[in-house]
Scaffold this active site. Structure first.
Site, PDB file in Angstrom:
ATOM      1  N   SER A   1       0.842  -1.201   0.000  1.00 48.83           N
ATOM      2  CA  SER A   1       0.000   0.000   0.000  1.00 48.83           C
ATOM      3  C   SER A   1       0.880   1.256   0.000  1.00 48.83           C
ATOM      4  O   SER A   1       1.680   1.440  -0.911  1.00 48.83           O
ATOM      5  CB  SER A   1      -0.967  -0.027   1.179  1.00 48.83           C
TER       6      SER A   1
ATOM      7  N   HIS B   1      -8.149   1.715  -1.370  1.00 56.15           N
ATOM      8  CA  HIS B   1      -7.915   0.763  -2.473  1.00 56.15           C
ATOM      9  C   HIS B   1      -9.203   0.283  -3.148  1.00 56.15           C
ATOM     10  O   HIS B   1      -9.161  -0.598  -3.992  1.00 56.15           O
ATOM     11  CB  HIS B   1      -7.061  -0.439  -2.015  1.00 56.15           C
TER      12      HIS B   1
END
Length: 303
Positions: free
Chosen positions: A91, A198
């Protein structure tokens, strides 16, 4: 031929006092940190070293704090003569990987991360979303079950074979957690995060990040970066800019990332940055890979 990879952690690994021991006990680290702190419009040093925790938990501070600490430690690992053939980050850790690969300088990578933190926060506040971790069920089954839910809910972080994170609208997440438990998931736990990171709900953040990225001078990478969204190698500036855009609302394919490293001869991975989360995930994906944690000045000295 054995190869080395560096990997960098994502949000959730931050803690008050992070990086302070490195700053106080290593001259190179102090210079790097000061260089980073000077380029930001807010006091990241105070937030990292002294908190309070509530301040450090704000995405605006959390994300650049993690990337700053990771990249300063990475420089110290390289000072020991250890260099990677490949890099990857989980991430926001992908921004540390960008700095490590040579796409951006350390302070540029942190500055772009700081913008990401602000824009992610802004978009997250405008949508009523969240995330949940699903434990004890394979990702293919989760994806199938989610198709039955009304509203936006998507599988977004493929962390290890039996742990996948879902994200989307809060009401859809609640329904999904109930249904997944009915279908055999061992646990379905909502996560303490400020938004549906996301997921497709974050696409407006991607648009803003794409614009911002154009202001930076990306260079050809010296080291191959394994992309979160595709688990493919990136080396060119245009490729990494596309990844910056896609990754803000696309998946983190961590299982595929580790498999890609293994397929390319990696047998030793250095997890560089706060915490030891990635080491745990990597062991669940492939027990044969040797993982070395570097998250303090003591770890660096022991290399």
């Amino acid at each position: 031929m054995s190869k080395i990879a560096f990997v960098f952690p994502g949000q959730g690994t931050q803690f008050v006092g992070m990086g302070k021991d490195i700053y106080e006990n290593n001259e190179i680290a102090r210079k790097e940190f000061d260089n980073i702190f000077e380029t930001l419009s807010f006091d990241l040093k105070e937030a990292m070293f002294n908190g309070p925790e509530d301040l450090l938990k704000k995405t605006k501070y959390t994300q650049p704090a993690i990337v700053a600490m990771s990249l300063v430690l990475e420089k110290l690992v390289r000072e020991k003569g250890i260099k990677p053939e490949f890099v990857a980050g989980h991430s926001v850790g992908e921004y540390a990987a960008m700095g490590s690969a040579g796409f951006l300088t350390i302070s540029e990578a942190v500055r772009l991360t700081s913008f990401r933190g602000e824009v992610m926060n802004e978009i997250a506040e405008s949508v009523n979303g969240g995330m949940a971790a699903i434990i004890g069920m394979d990702s293919d089954t989760i994806i199938e079950v989610l198709k039955e839910i009304d509203g936006v809910v998507e599988a977004v972080n493929f962390n290890e074979p039996k742990q996948t994170v879902i994200a989307g609208e809060k009401s859809a997440i609640e329904k999904a957690c109930e249904l997944l438990k009915e279908r055999g998931a061992r646990r379905a736990m909502p996560l303490a995060v400020s938004g549906p990171f996301h997921s497709s709900l974050m696409k407006p953040a991607g648009e803003k990040l794409r614009e911002e990225a154009e202001k930076f001078n990306f260079k050809e990478a010296e080291v191959k970066l394994v992309a979160n969204t595709t688990a493919e190698f990136l080396t060119k500036p245009e490729e990494i800019k596309n990844e910056i855009y896609s990754q803000s609302f696309g998946p983190v394919k961590w299982v595929d990332t580790i498999k890609k490293l293994k397929e390319n001869g990696v047998d030793t991975i250095y997890e560089i940055g706060p915490g030891k989360v990635l080491a745990g995930l990597i062991k669940k994906i492939d027990k044969e890979i040797n993982v070395i944690n570097v998250n303090s000045v003591e770890d660096v000295n022991n290399l």
